[in-house]
Motif scaffolding. Structure first.
Motif, mmCIF file in Angstrom:
data_model
loop_
_atom_site.group_PDB
_atom_site.id
_atom_site.type_symbol
_atom_site.label_atom_id
_atom_site.label_comp_id
_atom_site.label_asym_id
_atom_site.label_seq_id
_atom_site.Cartn_x
_atom_site.Cartn_y
_atom_site.Cartn_z
ATOM 1 N N ALA A 67 2.604 6.230 4.646
ATOM 2 C CA ALA A 67 3.125 5.962 5.990
ATOM 3 C C ALA A 67 4.644 5.883 6.004
ATOM 4 N N HIS A 68 5.233 5.566 4.855
ATOM 5 C CA HIS A 68 6.682 5.478 4.770
ATOM 6 C C HIS A 68 7.278 6.702 4.073
ATOM 7 N N ASP A 69 6.540 7.815 4.092
ATOM 8 C CA ASP A 69 7.008 9.063 3.474
ATOM 9 C C ASP A 69 7.393 8.849 2.009
ATOM 10 N N SER A 70 6.647 8.009 1.336
ATOM 11 C CA SER A 70 6.786 7.751 -0.101
ATOM 12 C C SER A 70 8.095 7.067 -0.467
ATOM 13 N N VAL A 71 8.849 6.629 0.494
ATOM 14 C CA VAL A 71 10.104 5.926 0.221
ATOM 15 C C VAL A 71 9.941 4.501 0.729
ATOM 16 N N VAL A 72 9.756 3.583 -0.202
ATOM 17 C CA VAL A 72 9.501 2.183 0.148
ATOM 18 C C VAL A 72 10.514 1.329 -0.589
ATOM 19 N N GLU A 73 11.217 0.503 0.155
ATOM 20 C CA GLU A 73 12.160 -0.420 -0.446
ATOM 21 C C GLU A 73 11.411 -1.619 -1.029
ATOM 22 N N ARG A 74 12.077 -2.283 -1.962
ATOM 23 C CA ARG A 74 11.409 -3.411 -2.622
ATOM 24 C C ARG A 74 11.067 -4.511 -1.636
ATOM 25 N N ILE A 75 11.949 -4.796 -0.652
ATOM 26 C CA ILE A 75 11.704 -5.870 0.311
ATOM 27 C C ILE A 75 10.482 -5.565 1.165
ATOM 28 N N GLN A 76 10.342 -4.267 1.543
ATOM 29 C CA GLN A 76 9.162 -3.883 2.316
ATOM 30 C C GLN A 76 7.881 -4.037 1.483
ATOM 31 N N PHE A 77 7.982 -3.589 0.246
ATOM 32 C CA PHE A 77 6.815 -3.647 -0.643
ATOM 33 C C PHE A 77 6.411 -5.100 -0.904
ATOM 34 N N ARG A 78 7.395 -5.971 -1.085
ATOM 35 C CA ARG A 78 7.075 -7.367 -1.365
ATOM 36 C C ARG A 78 6.409 -8.023 -0.167
ATOM 37 N N HIS A 79 6.929 -7.755 1.055
ATOM 38 C CA HIS A 79 6.292 -8.326 2.241
ATOM 39 C C HIS A 79 4.851 -7.841 2.389
ATOM 40 N N PHE A 80 4.630 -6.571 2.097
ATOM 41 C CA PHE A 80 3.277 -6.007 2.208
ATOM 42 C C PHE A 80 2.321 -6.691 1.220
ATOM 43 N N ILE A 81 2.753 -6.827 -0.008
ATOM 44 C CA ILE A 81 1.878 -7.433 -1.036
ATOM 45 C C ILE A 81 1.681 -8.921 -0.753
ATOM 46 N N ASP A 82 2.744 -9.610 -0.308
ATOM 47 C CA ASP A 82 2.594 -11.032 0.002
ATOM 48 C C ASP A 82 1.584 -11.246 1.107
ATOM 49 N N ALA A 83 1.545 -10.324 2.062
ATOM 50 C CA ALA A 83 0.596 -10.458 3.162
ATOM 51 C C ALA A 83 -0.852 -10.318 2.685
ATOM 52 N N LEU A 84 -1.047 -9.583 1.596
ATOM 53 C CA LEU A 84 -2.414 -9.410 1.062
ATOM 54 C C LEU A 84 -2.924 -10.669 0.354
ATOM 55 N N GLU A 85 -1.996 -11.557 -0.065
ATOM 56 C CA GLU A 85 -2.360 -12.791 -0.776
ATOM 57 C C GLU A 85 -3.287 -12.488 -1.957
ATOM 58 N N ILE A 86 -2.768 -11.646 -2.835
ATOM 59 C CA ILE A 86 -3.563 -11.195 -3.982
ATOM 60 C C ILE A 86 -3.972 -12.360 -4.882
ATOM 61 N N THR A 87 -3.014 -13.223 -5.184
ATOM 62 C CA THR A 87 -3.303 -14.323 -6.110
ATOM 63 C C THR A 87 -4.416 -15.225 -5.592
ATOM 64 N N LYS A 88 -4.488 -15.407 -4.292
ATOM 65 C CA LYS A 88 -5.464 -16.316 -3.703
ATOM 66 C C LYS A 88 -6.826 -15.675 -3.547
ATOM 67 N N HIS A 89 -6.851 -14.425 -3.062
ATOM 68 C CA HIS A 89 -8.132 -13.811 -2.684
ATOM 69 C C HIS A 89 -8.643 -12.770 -3.676
ATOM 70 N N TYR A 90 -7.808 -12.332 -4.613
ATOM 71 C CA TYR A 90 -8.227 -11.248 -5.507
ATOM 72 C C TYR A 90 -7.931 -11.585 -6.972
ATOM 73 N N PRO A 91 -8.551 -12.628 -7.512
ATOM 74 C CA PRO A 91 -8.313 -12.949 -8.922
ATOM 75 C C PRO A 91 -8.792 -11.814 -9.813
ATOM 76 N N GLY A 92 -8.034 -11.581 -10.851
ATOM 77 C CA GLY A 92 -8.334 -10.468 -11.749
ATOM 78 C C GLY A 92 -7.273 -9.396 -11.661
ATOM 79 N N VAL A 93 -6.739 -9.170 -10.468
ATOM 80 C CA VAL A 93 -5.648 -8.210 -10.292
ATOM 81 C C VAL A 93 -4.338 -8.908 -10.624
ATOM 82 N N GLN A 94 -3.629 -8.388 -11.633
ATOM 83 C CA GLN A 94 -2.370 -8.998 -12.011
ATOM 84 C C GLN A 94 -1.279 -8.681 -10.997
ATOM 85 N N GLY A 95 -1.445 -7.588 -10.301
ATOM 86 C CA GLY A 95 -0.477 -7.183 -9.287
ATOM 87 C C GLY A 95 -0.720 -5.744 -8.865
#
Length: 549
Positions: A67-95
């Motif tokens: 969706a971002h034409d393969s160009v994603v800044e770190r701040i955008q990527f971090r907000h996206f991953i933080d919204a997924l709450e991986i640590t809370k809802h997806y144990p086993g995935v390191q990142g």
């Protein structure tokens, strides 16, 4: 035949019960096996469902890049991953991260971007002999583990390179075999694996190849232990032990390596013999699950049914056998009572006949003793004394037989009575010795008269009246072939030498008649310088007691 009826009833009921118990046992085993298969399937399903959820994150992240034409800044990527709450809802995935696809030697722009986003200490590592590199450019959420992985060239390692190559050629998610993640920086290490999906730019012309537009790879590192434990932590808990293998099926990873193994929380657990095996496909790889269902902690009714049935059939068999035995015993008692009544009538007739016969024999013996006593008597007083003594000997034998209901008499009791009658009331225990022997009726009467005659002769012709210790009587039992003989030794010790008489008197004739004629035995008299020895041998039919008197 009747004795076999109760055991047959008991055995028949037990056989039927054994068949029933075996049927119930096999049914319970099949049910337990079915339940074990269900537990095994449930364990695999839990892992696969959780893994599918995690792979959905990877697909969502790939869509985010597209969706971002393969160009994603770190701040955008971090907000996206933080919204997924991986640590809370997806144990086993390191990142979730992004690795850039670039030629070796062209890393300068990538290194600058890494240092700008994550700090000046970041570097691209390790050195490689490959023409292409895939350094990790983005990896969230950031923690100490993921910080250690930034800049790592995954294409430099063979197992990761094989999965990257698959993802690049098939445009599908591809997984690696078990590896040690670079994030494992603590002492609590566990096996891991990574999954990749290729991120390809837009093809402006049909002449542009897929590889030429490859931007990099969206990937996710997994800690296998955390993934499996999270899956098995769901409620209800499963009573299983799991060992999971990754079975490589490509030219680089032809092996069977452990991915995860359940750690026993209690010692002494006994594992069943049978292991349930399941095979599943995970991102173009094959995982093998060896599952052991733990024994039940509590018995249910289905498991107890064979044992309850066994006890019930055993009690039923005992009860029926006892009832059958009681009925048969009552029937036998009735038959025995009838037979006893008939036997009593028969024995009554025989007893009357026997009494008549014994009375006739006694009268005949008394008449014979009277004639012989009169023939040898000098006067009426000597006749009366001899005849009375012989009658008393006969009475003693009859008394001994009467006490045993005319069945038997004890040899020692009979001999003691005769010696005391003739020699007086002195104790005879020191002069008579031998085992306990029970004599039948005819032997008792014959030996009673014999002992009387020998005692009378001892009183007449030896000095036993002055010294009772000169008389000794011993006996023993000797077995010759199948016949048992009673050997009686009568010894009279004398100071003077004795000679055999020239003529036998009535007493000697009576003794010979009793021993040889009536008892079919042997008697020998030995006269010598030390006295008289009489050896009497007669067959006996009774079994002696083992006590020595």
């Amino acid at each position: 035949m009747h004795r076999l009826i109760a055991p047959l009833v008991f055995s028949s009921v037990l056989i039927i019960g054994a068949g029933t118990c075996l049927f119930l046992y096999n049914g319970a085993q099949r049910a337990n096996q079915t339940q074990a298969e269900e537990f095994a399937d449930e364990a695999v399903d839990r892992v696969m469902q959780r893994l599918d959820q995690h792979l959905s994150l990877l697909r969502a992240t790939k869509a985010f890049f597209i969706a971002h034409d393969s160009v994603v800044e770190r701040i955008q990527f971090r907000h996206f991953i933080d919204a997924l709450e991986i640590t809370k809802h997806y144990p086993g995935v390191q990142g979730i991260g992004f690795a850039k696809w670039e030629k070796t030697g062209d890393e300068t722009p990538s290194l600058a971007a890494l240092q700008q986003d994550y700090g000046p200490d970041i570097r691209i590592w390790p050195d490689t002999d490959q023409s292409m590199r895939t350094p990790i450019m983005l990896l969230e959420p950031q923690d100490a583990r993921n910080q250690a992985a930034l800049g790592y060239d995954m294409f430099s390692e063979p197992v990761r390179r094989a999965a990257i190559t698959k993802a690049m050629s098939s445009d599908q998610i591809a997984a690696t075999g078990p590896v040690m993640l670079v994030q494992e920086i603590t002492t609590n290490k566990q096996a891991g694996f990574l999954v990749y999906t290729a991120l390809v730019g837009q093809l402006d012309s049909s002449e542009i190849s897929h590889a030429e537009t490859l931007q990099g790879f969206v990937y996710a590192p997994f800690r296998a232990g955390d993934l499996f434990r999270a899956a098995f932590a769901q409620s209800p808990s499963l009573p299983v032990l799991v060992k999971a293998y990754d079975f490589g099926n490509d030219a680089v990873t032809l092996y069977k390596d452990t991915m995860y193994e359940t750690q026993l929380q209690r010692s002494g657990t006994v594992l069943p013999d049978r292991v349930i095996t399941r095979k599943v496909d995970v991102a173009d790889r094959q995982w093998i699950f060896d599952i052991i269902v733990l024994p039940k902690q509590h018995w249910n009714l289905q498991d107890l049914a064979p044992f309850i049935a066994a006890v019930a059939f055993f009690l039923l068999a005992c009860m029926l056998a006892w009832i059958t035995h009681s009925q048969l015993r009552a029937l036998r008692a009735a038959h025995n009572l009838r037979a006893l009544s008939e036997k009593s009538l028969t024995e009554k007739d025989l007893l009357l006949q026997e009494m008549k016969h014994r009375i006739k024999n006694s009268i005949a013996r008394i008449l014979a003793m009277a004639r012989q006593s009169a023939h040898h008597a000098e006067d009426i007083d000597s006749f009366s004394l001899a005849f009375t003594a012989r009658l008393q000997a006969m009475a003693n034998a009859q008394d001994a037989l009467t006490r045993s209901h005319w069945q038997s008499a004890n040899l020692k009791d009979l001999l003691t009575k005769e010696l005391r009658q003739v020699l007086g009331d002195e104790s005879c225990d020191d002069r008579i010795m031998g085992p306990d022997v029970e004599l039948d009726e005819s032997t008792t009467q014959a030996l009673g008269l014999t002992f009387h005659e020998l005692s009378t002769n001892a009183l007449k012709y030896s000095n036993v009246s002055e010294d009772p210790d000169v008389l000794f009587v011993t006996w023993s039992l000797v077995k010759v072939g199948r016949t048992e003989y009673l050997h009686i030794k009568w010894v009279e010790v004398s100071r003077d030498s004795l000679r055999a008489p020239e003529h036998k008197g009535f007493g000697s004739k009576l003794i010979d008649a009793n021993i040889r004629g009536e008892l079919n035995g042997k008697i020998e008299r030995h006269f010598g310088k030390d006295g008289l020895t009489v050896d009497i041998i007669v067959p006996v039919t009774s079994r002696p007691k083992q006590t020595v008197r």
